[in-house]
Design a protein around this motif. Structure first.
Motif, PDB file in Angstrom:
ATOM      1  N   PHE A  84       0.818  -1.205   0.000  1.00 54.40           N
ATOM      2  CA  PHE A  84       0.000   0.000   0.000  1.00 54.40           C
ATOM      3  C   PHE A  84       0.861   1.267   0.000  1.00 54.40           C
ATOM      4  O   PHE A  84       0.481   2.276  -0.601  1.00 54.40           O
ATOM      5  CB  PHE A  84      -0.948  -0.012   1.204  1.00 54.40           C
ATOM      6  CG  PHE A  84      -2.000  -1.070   1.093  1.00 54.40           C
ATOM      7  CD1 PHE A  84      -3.186  -0.826   0.414  1.00 54.40           C
ATOM      8  CD2 PHE A  84      -1.800  -2.330   1.644  1.00 54.40           C
ATOM      9  CE1 PHE A  84      -4.157  -1.809   0.291  1.00 54.40           C
ATOM     10  CE2 PHE A  84      -2.763  -3.310   1.533  1.00 54.40           C
ATOM     11  CZ  PHE A  84      -3.939  -3.049   0.846  1.00 54.40           C
ATOM     12  N   VAL A  85       2.006   1.209   0.658  1.00 54.08           N
ATOM     13  CA  VAL A  85       2.921   2.351   0.625  1.00 54.08           C
ATOM     14  C   VAL A  85       3.418   2.582  -0.800  1.00 54.08           C
ATOM     15  O   VAL A  85       3.407   3.710  -1.309  1.00 54.08           O
ATOM     16  CB  VAL A  85       4.109   2.133   1.583  1.00 54.08           C
ATOM     17  CG1 VAL A  85       5.146   3.241   1.423  1.00 54.08           C
ATOM     18  CG2 VAL A  85       3.625   2.080   3.026  1.00 54.08           C
ATOM     19  N   LEU A  86       3.858   1.511  -1.439  1.00 52.30           N
ATOM     20  CA  LEU A  86       4.344   1.628  -2.817  1.00 52.30           C
ATOM     21  C   LEU A  86       3.233   2.097  -3.753  1.00 52.30           C
ATOM     22  O   LEU A  86       3.458   2.945  -4.619  1.00 52.30           O
ATOM     23  CB  LEU A  86       4.887   0.279  -3.287  1.00 52.30           C
ATOM     24  CG  LEU A  86       6.167  -0.214  -2.605  1.00 52.30           C
ATOM     25  CD1 LEU A  86       6.398  -1.688  -2.918  1.00 52.30           C
ATOM     26  CD2 LEU A  86       7.360   0.612  -3.044  1.00 52.30           C
ATOM     27  N   GLY A  87       2.043   1.543  -3.582  1.00 54.64           N
ATOM     28  CA  GLY A  87       0.916   1.947  -4.413  1.00 54.64           C
ATOM     29  C   GLY A  87       0.584   3.417  -4.239  1.00 54.64           C
ATOM     30  O   GLY A  87       0.303   4.124  -5.218  1.00 54.64           O
ATOM     31  N   ALA A  88       0.638   3.891  -3.001  1.00 54.69           N
ATOM     32  CA  ALA A  88       0.344   5.299  -2.729  1.00 54.69           C
ATOM     33  C   ALA A  88       1.395   6.211  -3.353  1.00 54.69           C
ATOM     34  O   ALA A  88       1.071   7.237  -3.953  1.00 54.69           O
ATOM     35  CB  ALA A  88       0.262   5.532  -1.222  1.00 54.69           C
ATOM     36  N   VAL A  89       2.669   5.841  -3.203  1.00 52.55           N
ATOM     37  CA  VAL A  89       3.752   6.653  -3.756  1.00 52.55           C
ATOM     38  C   VAL A  89       3.641   6.750  -5.272  1.00 52.55           C
ATOM     39  O   VAL A  89       3.731   7.836  -5.864  1.00 52.55           O
ATOM     40  CB  VAL A  89       5.120   6.076  -3.355  1.00 52.55           C
ATOM     41  CG1 VAL A  89       6.245   6.758  -4.124  1.00 52.55           C
ATOM     42  CG2 VAL A  89       5.338   6.231  -1.856  1.00 52.55           C
ATOM     43  N   VAL A  90       3.433   5.617  -5.925  1.00 52.73           N
ATOM     44  CA  VAL A  90       3.316   5.616  -7.387  1.00 52.73           C
ATOM     45  C   VAL A  90       2.053   6.349  -7.824  1.00 52.73           C
ATOM     46  O   VAL A  90       2.058   7.097  -8.815  1.00 52.73           O
ATOM     47  CB  VAL A  90       3.322   4.176  -7.927  1.00 52.73           C
ATOM     48  CG1 VAL A  90       3.017   4.156  -9.421  1.00 52.73           C
ATOM     49  CG2 VAL A  90       4.683   3.523  -7.664  1.00 52.73           C
ATOM     50  N   GLY A  91       0.962   6.150  -7.095  1.00 56.60           N
ATOM     51  CA  GLY A  91      -0.280   6.829  -7.436  1.00 56.60           C
ATOM     52  C   GLY A  91      -0.147   8.343  -7.353  1.00 56.60           C
ATOM     53  O   GLY A  91      -0.607   9.072  -8.248  1.00 56.60           O
TER      54      GLY A  91
END
Length: 268
Positions: free
Chosen positions: A215-222
């Motif tokens: 979720f951290v990676l998804g948030a950063v990329v998003g």
């Protein structure tokens, strides 16, 4: 047989990397054909432009692409750079697993996870789907390889963790899909169970970090996509790749990150 009598780890990594090139070539077939519902065995590989069968000499991983200068021999059309990149990525991933684990019963299971992870990440990026043809067979295959690792390393208790991790991750993603169906698909739920098997086998620290990192990676990329590419909150971004990268983050650094956090907070 003592591991000292076997190949040194660097040489073993080189051998496994060569095997990874072959698997990477096969993954290119999987990535194209599985989403279309076609067999990955027949017919033989053919030029994507003119449809002519590709000879064995022109189908050598990476080398053929370089010798042909990235163009098809039969029609001269460009061959996507993706093909050698996936082959090289698979080889590097396989070698990295061996360097990380050395001569270990865990290696076969991790190599399998690396292979399906690369295929699923690319497919999800392409078509926003995680095919059952790959995900569902991964349950029995991963379970068998983890049982082998547990018995080989004398860690039968790890199997309990694997089952708990599988159920917990499956239920967690299922609840998320129910609460937020537009952002989470059932393919993510099923992949969550497979990743939970691996993360739970290693321990709760790996499972917590692996799940959270996605979720951290998804948030950063998003956020990056919104800022730099003009995406909106409604833009569809496949979550499978983040789940896979997050799982590997947990497997490799999970215990160390938890120890660091607990030490920093004074809880350990």
């Amino acid at each position: 047989m003592n591991e000292n009598d076997l190949l040194p780890v660097p040489l073993l990594a080189a051998v496994v990397a060569g095997f990874g090139l072959i698997i990477g070539s096969f993954l290119n077939v999987v990535i194209i054909r599985v989403p279309e519902g076609r067999s990955v065995v027949t017919p033989r590989s053919a030029c994507p432009t003119c449809g002519r069968p590709i000879s064995g000499f022109d189908n050598i991983p990476v080398l053929s692409w370089l010798l042909l200068r990235g163009r098809s021999r039969c029609c001269g059309e460009r061959i996507s750079l993706r093909y050698p990149v996936i082959e090289l990525l698979t080889a590097v991933a396989f070698a990295a697993v061996v360097v990380w684990k050395g001569w270990s019963w865990e290696v076969p299971g991790l190599l399998y996870l690396a292979a399906i992870g690369i295929a699923l990440a690319v497919i999800d990026y392409d078509v926003h789907r995680l095919p059952n043809a790959i995900v569902l067979p991964s349950y029995p295959v991963a379970a068998a390889l983890l049982v082998l690792a547990a018995l080989g390393e004398g860690r039968p208790g790890a199997l309990v963790g694997a089952v708990v991790g599988c159920v917990a991750m499956y239920v967690f993603y299922f609840v998320l899909m129910f609460v937020y169906p537009s952002g989470m698909g059932f393919g993510d739920v099923k992949l969550g169970g497979v990743l939970g098997l691996y993360l739970g086998w290693y321990g709760w620290e790996e499972a917590v970090v692996g799940g959270f990192a996605a979720f951290v990676l998804g948030a950063v990329v998003g956020i990056g996509a919104i800022v730099f590419r003009g995406a909106t909150r409604k833009s569809m971004i496949p979550f499978g790749p983040f789940m896979l990268v997050g799982a590997w983050t947990g497997l490799i650094w999970g215990a160390r990150l938890v120890d660091w956090y607990l030490g920093l907070s004074g809880l350990r």
